[in-house]
Design a protein around this motif. Sequence first.
Motif, PDB file in Angstrom:
ATOM      1  N   PRO A 144       0.825  -1.204   0.000  1.00  0.00           N
ATOM      2  CA  PRO A 144       0.000   0.000   0.000  1.00  0.00           C
ATOM      3  C   PRO A 144       0.862   1.258   0.000  1.00  0.00           C
ATOM      4  N   ALA A 145       0.250   2.356  -0.389  1.00  0.00           N
ATOM      5  CA  ALA A 145       0.957   3.637  -0.356  1.00  0.00           C
ATOM      6  C   ALA A 145       1.236   4.031   1.091  1.00  0.00           C
ATOM      7  N   ARG A 146       2.361   4.703   1.265  1.00  0.00           N
ATOM      8  CA  ARG A 146       2.728   5.135   2.617  1.00  0.00           C
ATOM      9  C   ARG A 146       1.685   6.105   3.156  1.00  0.00           C
ATOM     10  N   ARG A 147       1.355   5.927   4.423  1.00  0.00           N
ATOM     11  CA  ARG A 147       0.396   6.844   5.042  1.00  0.00           C
ATOM     12  C   ARG A 147       1.016   8.223   5.203  1.00  0.00           C
ATOM     13  N   ARG A 148       0.215   9.241   4.932  1.00  0.00           N
ATOM     14  CA  ARG A 148       0.707  10.603   5.038  1.00  0.00           C
ATOM     15  C   ARG A 148       0.499  11.125   6.455  1.00  0.00           C
ATOM     16  N   LEU A 149       1.458  11.908   6.916  1.00  0.00           N
ATOM     17  CA  LEU A 149       1.429  12.388   8.299  1.00  0.00           C
ATOM     18  C   LEU A 149       0.764  13.743   8.429  1.00  0.00           C
ATOM     19  N   TRP A 150       0.865  14.593   7.417  1.00  0.00           N
ATOM     20  CA  TRP A 150       0.500  16.005   7.595  1.00  0.00           C
ATOM     21  C   TRP A 150      -0.958  16.183   8.023  1.00  0.00           C
ATOM     22  N   TRP A 151      -1.886  15.465   7.353  1.00  0.00           N
ATOM     23  CA  TRP A 151      -3.289  15.679   7.708  1.00  0.00           C
ATOM     24  C   TRP A 151      -3.638  15.058   9.055  1.00  0.00           C
ATOM     25  N   ARG A 152      -2.873  14.040   9.469  1.00  0.00           N
ATOM     26  CA  ARG A 152      -3.112  13.424  10.775  1.00  0.00           C
ATOM     27  C   ARG A 152      -2.724  14.380  11.906  1.00  0.00           C
ATOM     28  N   LEU A 153      -1.706  15.200  11.641  1.00  0.00           N
ATOM     29  CA  LEU A 153      -1.292  16.165  12.656  1.00  0.00           C
ATOM     30  C   LEU A 153      -2.273  17.323  12.789  1.00  0.00           C
TER      31      LEU A 153
ATOM     32  N   VAL B   1      -5.479  10.778  18.245  1.00  0.00           N
ATOM     33  CA  VAL B   1      -4.790   9.530  18.615  1.00  0.00           C
ATOM     34  C   VAL B   1      -5.125   8.436  17.612  1.00  0.00           C
ATOM     35  N   THR B   2      -6.404   8.328  17.233  1.00  0.00           N
ATOM     36  CA  THR B   2      -6.811   7.273  16.293  1.00  0.00           C
ATOM     37  C   THR B   2      -6.241   7.522  14.906  1.00  0.00           C
ATOM     38  N   ALA B   3      -6.016   8.798  14.559  1.00  0.00           N
ATOM     39  CA  ALA B   3      -5.438   9.102  13.242  1.00  0.00           C
ATOM     40  C   ALA B   3      -3.929   8.883  13.219  1.00  0.00           C
ATOM     41  N   LEU B   4      -3.255   9.206  14.316  1.00  0.00           N
ATOM     42  CA  LEU B   4      -1.798   9.096  14.360  1.00  0.00           C
ATOM     43  C   LEU B   4      -1.311   7.670  14.573  1.00  0.00           C
ATOM     44  N   LEU B   5      -2.091   6.875  15.318  1.00  0.00           N
ATOM     45  CA  LEU B   5      -1.609   5.534  15.674  1.00  0.00           C
ATOM     46  C   LEU B   5      -1.319   4.647  14.461  1.00  0.00           C
ATOM     47  N   PRO B   6      -2.188   4.590  13.412  1.00  0.00           N
ATOM     48  CA  PRO B   6      -1.830   3.759  12.250  1.00  0.00           C
ATOM     49  C   PRO B   6      -0.520   4.172  11.603  1.00  0.00           C
ATOM     50  N   TRP B   7      -0.261   5.485  11.521  1.00  0.00           N
ATOM     51  CA  TRP B   7       1.006   5.948  10.941  1.00  0.00           C
ATOM     52  C   TRP B   7       2.179   5.547  11.825  1.00  0.00           C
ATOM     53  N   VAL B   8       2.023   5.688  13.141  1.00  0.00           N
ATOM     54  CA  VAL B   8       3.115   5.310  14.052  1.00  0.00           C
ATOM     55  C   VAL B   8       3.408   3.819  13.949  1.00  0.00           C
TER      56      VAL B   8
ATOM     57  N   PRO C 142       1.788  -3.306  18.876  1.00  0.00           N
ATOM     58  CA  PRO C 142       0.881  -2.154  18.707  1.00  0.00           C
ATOM     59  C   PRO C 142       0.440  -1.535  20.022  1.00  0.00           C
ATOM     60  N   ILE C 143       0.202  -2.362  21.048  1.00  0.00           N
ATOM     61  CA  ILE C 143      -0.270  -1.780  22.300  1.00  0.00           C
ATOM     62  C   ILE C 143       0.827  -0.944  22.950  1.00  0.00           C
TER      63      ILE C 143
END
Length: 775
Positions: free
Chosen positions: A332-341, A379-386, A707-708
């Motif tokens: 898959p394409a890399r998840r983008r960080l900017w909109w999650r921040l 938190v829910t948006a950033l966690l998949p990227w992390v 993940p936890i």
Amino acid sequence: MRGRWARDLAMGVRFAFAGGREGWTRALLTAVGVGLGVALLLLTTAIPSALQARDERGNARTDITYSGEKLPKGKDTLLVADVDTKFHGEDIRGRVLEPEGPDAPTPPGVEKFPAVGEMLVSPALKRVLESDDGKLLRERLPDRIVGTIGHGGLIGSADLAFVRGGEGLAKHVDGSYVERIKQYGDPNPYSDPMDPVLVLLILVVLVALLMPVAVFIAAAVRFGGERRDRRLAALRLVGSDSRMTRRIAAGEALAGSLLGLVFGTAFFLMERQFAGSVEVFRLSVFPEDLNPSPALVLLVAVAVPAAAVLVTLLALRGVVIEPLGVVRTAKPARRRLWWRLLLPVGGLAMLAPMIGQGNDEEFNEYLVIGGVMLLLVGVTALLPWVVETVVARLGGGSVSWQLAVRRLQLSSGTAARLVNGVAVAVAGAIALQMLFSGTENAYTADTGFDVSKAQMEVSVAGDTELATAVERLRETEGVRQVIANHIGDLGDKRLDPERTSTVTVGDCAALREVADLPSCEDGDVFAVRGAEYDTDTPKLAVPGTKLYIDPSYEGDTRGKEVVWQVPEDIRQAESLKDLTGSERGGFLFTPKAAPEAALPALLGRAYIALDESVPDVREHVRNTAAALGPFVYPSDWSATKQSDRFASIRTGLFVGAVCVLVLIGASLLVSQLEQLRERKKLLSALVAFGTRRRTLSLSVLWQTAIPITLGLALASTVGLTLGAVLLKMTNTAIRVDWASLLSMTGAAAGVVLAVTLLSLPPLLRLMRPDGLRTE
């Protein structure tokens, strides 16, 4: 267009329930996950009605109002005495009743007045009295039980209360412990406006507790996503376009969510029945009090299915479903960080104008709710990227580690969804603990009690003599020392004195706890100087002045004032802080110097030092006090006292946290089982090729642990940030409660470990070679 949507959604619903065992299994898993969240939402919407019902019943049974109104005796009057007590830290509401006429009002929940020697008890108190642990309490309440108090006279199912018959109460009517009434209930209950900081606490508690529930429901509607998408490829093969396929998928999610509403209602009814038999943090309710608001129930009924459809459509935007398969296994394409921040930054931007405004009655609660929600959603948006970023860099290790890492690299989004709810719950809990810890001092007052010298106090009134009480208390098991004195008022006139002071009677040891005495012998009288706010004593302490002990006031016709003349040999003493923390002024009498007629008008107090190593020492003291008479009141001392409202909100947080923690565990378990079910053939193939079951079990543990760990690290960061901002809003110094932070993260980690252990038995069953069989 609407007809096409309705037709496709209906087809998806039909596929969910008519798609064989596969469709039913997925629908049931989704329904259970959604149902758990719906049940908690319904319970949350029902709590305000339950608390209101508690308050209404509490007000309906109000008898002693301290209004000062003095009613004449009549055929419709009732004498009520307050005889509250405690047992093992639990408050017990007690009343002695003496009807003065045939029309005397009966208390709520009571049909007939108990006679002298009889009592009615609440069901919870009856269970305590009949238990082995209730032996000491039975000694204190020896009256014969002739019935139970109904729901109308109790605020909750675990309420401890009793009423018993009495006689001779009329001479003790004083408006404090004994009062004459004509009706129950306070017609003018006092309503104190809510402190803005407490409003802020309530808002943050609600948002922080409900956000994890929403996250869990959103994750539950995506159960079985990979198998569902493969089935949708078959629809593409028979002619449906991509939009129609997505609408059918949304229909399947809609079916699971609708079934989840049914499950959630059933779970809620079970919770409601169970709630009537438990007490959480000293809070209990009756099942019938848990009635959700119809408007909120309608909101839940509409929002959950709508969210299921929306989440499914959003999830399928990144999935290409073609007639020959699903393009999900490609990199898959890399998840983008900017909109999650943008989400947490937006949350901080909404909270920034509120910094320093938390104590302002005009502070904007909408900004607070919006800011906290954006931070927690962040938190829910950033966690998949992390998770994706970290696992992409993980490499070699043991076979179990490599299996876990490879699985996470292929489906990091699924792994993040499993722990998103945990991360949101922990972030909110950490922020709340910081806010509670930071503002606690503002709602905690120093009582001033010297708990190093005394741990209990016993007030002696009525017909009981203080000397008798002291003797019996000193003989009580576990009592090390008793310091006793009489306290009362003194004035310059019989009626409505212009200058007043206090009178303290005690032996020299007791008086030395009140003032610095030059020397002391029985027969001495002292005038105390230096007490704060005491300006009348020096003017009254003139030899030869005639003073009146226990003077009367307007409307008080007792006429029992005791005349006393200041002696020529009165001595001076300097005030000290007494055991209660106050500077006692006035006149000090040793026993021989006190007018004998004045002692019955004075209130006796005994300060008791306990040997805490003696089991149930406080209960022994209470039993001794009860045996002395109905108007001997023991009370515990503590160094600090906390605001009732603040303590209630904190209790609400703990109750909500327990419910959310249970939901976390149940939802994680369902999610874990769903993941294992989807990997049944893969697990069986690995076992068939010789992979040890221990290795696979450890790989499952690693898949959860990685993940936890990342989720808890992110949650701690966001929680600390949110907590710091909330503390700045209340103009409170930022202080990290490390103990609470560690306890919250430890509790979340413990829940995940327990879920993993519970999922091991089904995992071992799925590893059997017959899992490769297909039809």
